[in-house]
Write a protein that holds these residues in place. Structure first.
Motif, mmCIF file in Angstrom:
data_model
loop_
_atom_site.group_PDB
_atom_site.id
_atom_site.type_symbol
_atom_site.label_atom_id
_atom_site.label_comp_id
_atom_site.label_asym_id
_atom_site.label_seq_id
_atom_site.Cartn_x
_atom_site.Cartn_y
_atom_site.Cartn_z
ATOM 1 N N HIS A 191 65.199 77.154 -2.109
ATOM 2 C CA HIS A 191 64.366 76.154 -1.441
ATOM 3 C C HIS A 191 65.198 75.499 -0.353
ATOM 4 O O HIS A 191 66.296 75.021 -0.614
ATOM 5 N N VAL A 192 64.654 75.492 0.860
ATOM 6 C CA VAL A 192 65.353 74.877 1.984
ATOM 7 C C VAL A 192 64.461 73.772 2.545
ATOM 8 O O VAL A 192 63.279 74.003 2.816
ATOM 9 N N HIS A 193 64.996 72.582 2.751
ATOM 10 C CA HIS A 193 64.250 71.483 3.362
ATOM 11 C C HIS A 193 64.392 71.629 4.871
ATOM 12 O O HIS A 193 65.437 71.289 5.441
ATOM 13 N N CYS A 221 59.060 72.622 3.903
ATOM 14 C CA CYS A 221 59.969 73.337 3.019
ATOM 15 C C CYS A 221 59.833 74.835 3.275
ATOM 16 O O CYS A 221 58.729 75.331 3.532
HETATM 17 NI NI NI Z 1 61.880 70.818 0.519
#
Ligand code: NI
Length: 138
Positions: free
Chosen positions: A89-91, A97
């Protein structure tokens, strides 16, 4: 790579020129690797069509502020826990996201998982990158 064989291919000069131009643009420095990759790509397509064990990456982009979306996506992934190898998961920014889910299993199961995730309300973008387990491609 234990049994390397050579074979001759006959093509029109124009077709060979276009092939050479294309593979040079893709970064290949020799035809053998480019031809082998075309063959492997066809074999992987066949693995998907014939329902063999395959691997893939599912890519999702969504706004985490969307009510309940994160927990819905997590619940779906738990339904397919047997197929999911890992996820990242990458913000991307304050709202968005990016999730990358590595999967392995039968194509129908992977496509079903992808369809459920992509079809979840609030998912802005989804992609399924088909890949292979590597078996049968030496
Ligand atoms: Ni995120």
């Amino acid at each position: 790579m234990s049994d390397i064989r050579r074979f001759t291919v006959s093509l029109s000069g124009d077709l060979l020129d276009r092939f050479d131009q294309q593979i040079a643009g893709e970064g290949y420095d020799n035809r053998s690797k480019a031809v082998a990759d075309l063959i492997r790509s066809a074999l992987v397509d066949q693995q998907w069509q014939q329902g063999e064990e395959v691997a893939a990456a599912i890519i999702l982009v969504y706004d985490h502020h969307h009510t309940g979306l994160g927990s819905r996506l997590t619940a779906i992934q738990h339904d397919y826990h047997h197929a999911i190898i890992c996820s990242q998961h990458v913000h991307l920014d304050h709202d968005n996201c990016l999730e990358i889910i590595a999967v392995r299993g039968k194509p129908a199961s992977i496509q079903e998982l992808y369809g459920r995730l992509r079809g979840t309300k609030g998912v802005k973008y989804g992609a399924l990158a088909p890949a292979a387990t590597g078996q049968g491609l030496d």
